[in-house]
Design a protein around this motif. Structure first.
Motif, PDB file in Angstrom:
ATOM      1  N   SER A 174       0.701  -1.073   0.094  1.00 19.56           N
ATOM      2  CA  SER A 174       0.175   0.122  -0.071  1.00 19.56           C
ATOM      3  C   SER A 174       0.713   1.422   0.158  1.00 19.56           C
ATOM      4  O   SER A 174       1.022   1.699   1.109  1.00 19.56           O
ATOM      5  N   PRO A 175       1.483   1.732  -1.033  1.00 19.50           N
ATOM      6  CA  PRO A 175       2.371   2.774  -1.314  1.00 19.50           C
ATOM      7  C   PRO A 175       1.652   4.120  -0.770  1.00 19.50           C
ATOM      8  O   PRO A 175       2.072   4.888  -0.031  1.00 19.50           O
ATOM      9  N   LEU A 176       0.248   4.280  -1.188  1.00 18.10           N
ATOM     10  CA  LEU A 176      -0.391   5.411  -0.616  1.00 18.10           C
ATOM     11  C   LEU A 176      -0.543   5.547   0.741  1.00 18.10           C
ATOM     12  O   LEU A 176      -0.397   6.750   1.461  1.00 18.10           O
ATOM     13  N   ARG A 177      -0.528   4.389   1.625  1.00 14.36           N
ATOM     14  CA  ARG A 177      -0.533   4.463   2.995  1.00 14.36           C
ATOM     15  C   ARG A 177       1.076   4.946   3.533  1.00 14.36           C
ATOM     16  O   ARG A 177       0.684   5.891   4.492  1.00 14.36           O
ATOM     17  N   VAL A 178       1.774   4.562   2.934  1.00 11.61           N
ATOM     18  CA  VAL A 178       3.030   5.046   3.314  1.00 11.61           C
ATOM     19  C   VAL A 178       3.243   6.610   2.956  1.00 11.61           C
ATOM     20  O   VAL A 178       3.850   7.330   3.669  1.00 11.61           O
ATOM     21  N   LEU A 179       2.843   6.865   1.942  1.00 10.60           N
ATOM     22  CA  LEU A 179       3.000   8.302   1.402  1.00 10.60           C
ATOM     23  C   LEU A 179       2.092   9.256   2.178  1.00 10.60           C
ATOM     24  O   LEU A 179       2.554  10.308   2.890  1.00 10.60           O
ATOM     25  N   ALA A 180       0.996   8.887   2.857  1.00  9.96           N
ATOM     26  CA  ALA A 180       0.398   9.487   3.874  1.00  9.96           C
ATOM     27  C   ALA A 180       1.040   9.678   5.297  1.00  9.96           C
ATOM     28  O   ALA A 180       1.024  10.636   5.828  1.00  9.96           O
ATOM     29  N   ARG A 181       1.650   8.565   5.503  1.00 14.02           N
ATOM     30  CA  ARG A 181       2.212   8.462   6.759  1.00 14.02           C
ATOM     31  C   ARG A 181       3.450   9.387   6.616  1.00 14.02           C
ATOM     32  O   ARG A 181       3.692  10.212   7.547  1.00 14.02           O
ATOM     33  N   LEU A 182       4.266   9.411   5.644  1.00 11.31           N
ATOM     34  CA  LEU A 182       5.548  10.205   5.534  1.00 11.31           C
ATOM     35  C   LEU A 182       5.146  11.708   5.664  1.00 11.31           C
ATOM     36  O   LEU A 182       5.627  12.478   6.356  1.00 11.31           O
ATOM     37  N   HIS A 183       3.862  12.072   4.935  1.00 13.39           N
ATOM     38  CA  HIS A 183       3.477  13.538   5.050  1.00 13.39           C
ATOM     39  C   HIS A 183       3.094  13.842   6.662  1.00 13.39           C
ATOM     40  O   HIS A 183       3.390  14.951   6.804  1.00 13.39           O
ATOM     41  N   LEU A 184       2.299  12.983   7.115  1.00 15.69           N
ATOM     42  CA  LEU A 184       1.874  13.088   8.438  1.00 15.69           C
ATOM     43  C   LEU A 184       3.217  13.342   9.431  1.00 15.69           C
ATOM     44  O   LEU A 184       3.206  14.099  10.408  1.00 15.69           O
ATOM     45  N   VAL A 185       4.132  12.440   9.154  1.00 11.62           N
ATOM     46  CA  VAL A 185       5.525  12.638  10.153  1.00 11.62           C
ATOM     47  C   VAL A 185       6.095  13.986   9.822  1.00 11.62           C
ATOM     48  O   VAL A 185       6.608  14.486  10.646  1.00 11.62           O
ATOM     49  N   ALA A 186       6.179  14.442   8.398  1.00  7.37           N
ATOM     50  CA  ALA A 186       6.753  15.483   8.131  1.00  7.37           C
ATOM     51  C   ALA A 186       6.000  17.091   8.633  1.00  7.37           C
ATOM     52  O   ALA A 186       6.569  17.759   9.341  1.00  7.37           O
ATOM     53  N   ALA A 187       4.606  16.766   8.158  1.00  7.76           N
ATOM     54  CA  ALA A 187       4.000  18.136   8.322  1.00  7.76           C
ATOM     55  C   ALA A 187       3.359  18.143   9.893  1.00  7.76           C
ATOM     56  O   ALA A 187       3.557  19.272  10.433  1.00  7.76           O
ATOM     57  N   GLY A 188       2.863  16.932  10.436  1.00  6.33           N
ATOM     58  CA  GLY A 188       2.277  17.101  11.658  1.00  6.33           C
ATOM     59  C   GLY A 188       3.511  17.256  12.673  1.00  6.33           C
ATOM     60  O   GLY A 188       3.195  17.969  13.645  1.00  6.33           O
ATOM     61  N   GLY A 189       4.695  16.670  12.718  1.00  7.95           N
ATOM     62  CA  GLY A 189       5.527  16.978  13.567  1.00  7.95           C
ATOM     63  C   GLY A 189       6.206  18.154  13.343  1.00  7.95           C
ATOM     64  O   GLY A 189       6.972  18.742  14.515  1.00  7.95           O
ATOM     65  N   ALA A 190       6.055  19.053  12.425  1.00  8.51           N
ATOM     66  CA  ALA A 190       6.375  20.597  12.231  1.00  8.51           C
ATOM     67  C   ALA A 190       5.432  21.341  12.637  1.00  8.51           C
ATOM     68  O   ALA A 190       5.581  22.557  12.186  1.00  8.51           O
ATOM     69  N   GLY A 191       4.339  20.882  13.170  1.00 12.32           N
ATOM     70  CA  GLY A 191       3.240  21.974  13.625  1.00 12.32           C
ATOM     71  C   GLY A 191       2.236  22.277  12.768  1.00 12.32           C
ATOM     72  O   GLY A 191       1.581  23.339  13.190  1.00 12.32           O
ATOM     73  N   VAL A 192       2.002  21.417  11.588  1.00  9.77           N
ATOM     74  CA  VAL A 192       1.166  21.949  10.585  1.00  9.77           C
ATOM     75  C   VAL A 192       0.011  21.295  11.442  1.00  9.77           C
ATOM     76  O   VAL A 192      -0.126  20.128  11.201  1.00  9.77           O
ATOM     77  N   THR A 193      -1.196  22.089  11.415  1.00  3.85           N
ATOM     78  CA  THR A 193      -2.238  21.410  12.263  1.00  3.85           C
ATOM     79  C   THR A 193      -3.408  21.347  11.409  1.00  3.85           C
ATOM     80  O   THR A 193      -4.427  20.905  11.864  1.00  3.85           O
TER      81      THR A 193
ATOM     82  N   GLU B 118      -6.090  20.535   8.251  1.00  2.00           N
ATOM     83  CA  GLU B 118      -6.941  19.076   7.845  1.00  2.00           C
ATOM     84  C   GLU B 118      -6.274  18.581   6.431  1.00  2.00           C
ATOM     85  O   GLU B 118      -6.312  17.338   6.136  1.00  2.00           O
ATOM     86  N   THR B 119      -5.083  19.273   5.981  1.00  2.00           N
ATOM     87  CA  THR B 119      -4.532  18.824   4.856  1.00  2.00           C
ATOM     88  C   THR B 119      -3.562  17.656   5.347  1.00  2.00           C
ATOM     89  O   THR B 119      -2.880  16.968   4.569  1.00  2.00           O
ATOM     90  N   VAL B 120      -2.947  17.623   6.603  1.00  3.35           N
ATOM     91  CA  VAL B 120      -1.914  16.765   6.897  1.00  3.35           C
ATOM     92  C   VAL B 120      -2.241  15.238   6.742  1.00  3.35           C
ATOM     93  O   VAL B 120      -2.993  15.071   7.210  1.00  3.35           O
ATOM     94  N   GLY B 121      -1.309  14.380   6.088  1.00  8.95           N
ATOM     95  CA  GLY B 121      -1.496  13.151   5.925  1.00  8.95           C
ATOM     96  C   GLY B 121      -2.368  12.718   4.715  1.00  8.95           C
ATOM     97  O   GLY B 121      -2.873  11.482   4.881  1.00  8.95           O
ATOM     98  N   ARG B 122      -3.060  13.542   3.982  1.00  8.43           N
ATOM     99  CA  ARG B 122      -3.714  13.290   2.977  1.00  8.43           C
ATOM    100  C   ARG B 122      -3.520  14.003   1.589  1.00  8.43           C
ATOM    101  O   ARG B 122      -3.113  15.245   1.707  1.00  8.43           O
ATOM    102  N   PRO B 123      -3.547  13.365   0.231  1.00  9.79           N
ATOM    103  CA  PRO B 123      -3.306  14.519  -0.886  1.00  9.79           C
ATOM    104  C   PRO B 123      -4.389  15.589  -0.814  1.00  9.79           C
ATOM    105  O   PRO B 123      -5.581  15.570  -0.108  1.00  9.79           O
ATOM    106  N   ARG B 124      -4.170  16.367  -1.555  1.00 10.53           N
ATOM    107  CA  ARG B 124      -4.773  17.868  -1.435  1.00 10.53           C
ATOM    108  C   ARG B 124      -6.189  17.738  -2.075  1.00 10.53           C
ATOM    109  O   ARG B 124      -6.233  16.951  -3.143  1.00 10.53           O
ATOM    110  N   LEU B 125      -7.210  18.519  -1.698  1.00 12.73           N
ATOM    111  CA  LEU B 125      -8.355  18.657  -2.596  1.00 12.73           C
ATOM    112  C   LEU B 125      -8.434  19.795  -3.424  1.00 12.73           C
ATOM    113  O   LEU B 125      -7.411  20.580  -3.356  1.00 12.73           O
TER     114      LEU B 125
END
Length: 292
Positions: A114-133, A135-142
């Motif tokens: 499930s590469p898409l799950r991994v990509l979502a996790r990577l973005h969550l680790v990057a952005a969530g940990g950087a304080g981006v709060t 609803e775009t964190v951890g999912r592709p943009r709308l």
């Protein structure tokens, strides 16, 4: 869809499209050169006893290189000594790169399914940990959602002037990329890693930190393929050493969809891996001398 390398890879295609890319002019030589370089560092005597130290140092240097390409060009010793990565935009970018490199090796079993799950996790680790709060964190943009590579600070020059793909195009091409990753392929790791890296740079699927995520995904492919199982060949170091201008020019080749452009991107990624190998070889030599 715009005419991009992705179209060439994901439209009507051979049974193993990645393998077809491996035969482009210059790519076989790049694959062979990378394989020989990786074999040399893995045969270093230090790797027999102290590979964990080399891995740790490679992760640090990879994070520094990736952050530099995203606009936070810190000295290695600054990255090494800092413990606070939440104070300002550049620090958050460096912190995100460090977290991604720590996370990449933990996601290998999921990537092949499930590469898409991994990509979502990577973005969550990057952005969530950087304080981006938001609803775009951890999912592709709308549709209508902007992309800011490093939130909260001076926006770095975009890597390309190509238009931002629309959200529905992003969703479709991510699905195509996922199918490509999951499908069996006899293509060399260099080719697969370069395509994953280039496609994510082209799509900019998340609201932030797309460059960091793309380079982390390249790392996941290189580790998971067995080319670099101990993660001691940091391509990010090489990409940074070759410079952002060369990185952007090679990426334009990927975007062109032309065979020559794809070959140029893949060989550029190969050169980056070789430079990463050179960096880790120097670390091995320093450890052997007792200087690190």
């Amino acid at each position: 869809m715009s005419t991009t390398a992705s179209d060439a890879s994901f439209a009507p295609r051979p049974e193993d499209p990645l393998l077809a890319l491996a035969s482009l002019p210059g790519v076989p030589d790049a694959v062979d050169s990378v394989r020989k370089a990786v074999d040399r560092v893995y045969s270093h005597r230090v790797m027999r006893r102290r590979s964990n130290e080399v891995t740790s140092e490679a992760a640090l240097r990879a994070a520094r290189g990736s952050a530099a390409l995203s606009g936070a060009d810190w000295a290695l010793e600054e990255v090494r000594r800092r413990s606070d990565f939440g104070s300002e935009a550049e620090a958050r970018t460096v912190g995100a790169a460090l977290r991604l490199n720590a996370e990449a090796g933990q996601l290998l079993s999921i990537w092949g399914q499930s590469p898409l799950r991994v990509l979502a996790r990577l973005h969550l680790v990057a952005a969530g940990g950087a304080g981006v709060t938001d609803e775009t964190v951890g999912r592709p943009r709308l549709a209508g959602e902007p992309v800011v590579e490093a939130p909260g600070g001076e926006v770095p020059e975009p890597l390309t002037k190509a238009p931002l793909p629309e959200a529905d195009e992003v969703a479709g091409r991510l699905e195509g990329l996922s199918r490509l990753v999951i499908a069996p392929s006899r293509a060399p790791a260099l080719v697969a890693a370069a395509v994953v890296h280039g496609e994510l740079l082209a799509l900019r699927p998340f609201g932030s930190y797309n460059g960091l995520v793309a380079r982390a995904a390249e790392r996941v492919v290189l580790i998971g393929s067995g080319l670099d199982p101990k993660s001691v060949c940091p391509a990010e170091v090489g990409h940074a050493e070759l410079g952002r201008t060369a990185y952007a020019a090679a990426f334009d080749g990927y975007l062109s969809g032309a065979q020559e452009g794809m070959a140029a991107w893949i060989t550029h990624c190969g050169r980056a891996i070789e430079l990463g190998v050179r960096e880790s070889t120097a670390v091995c030599e320093a450890l052997q001398r007792g200087a690190a």
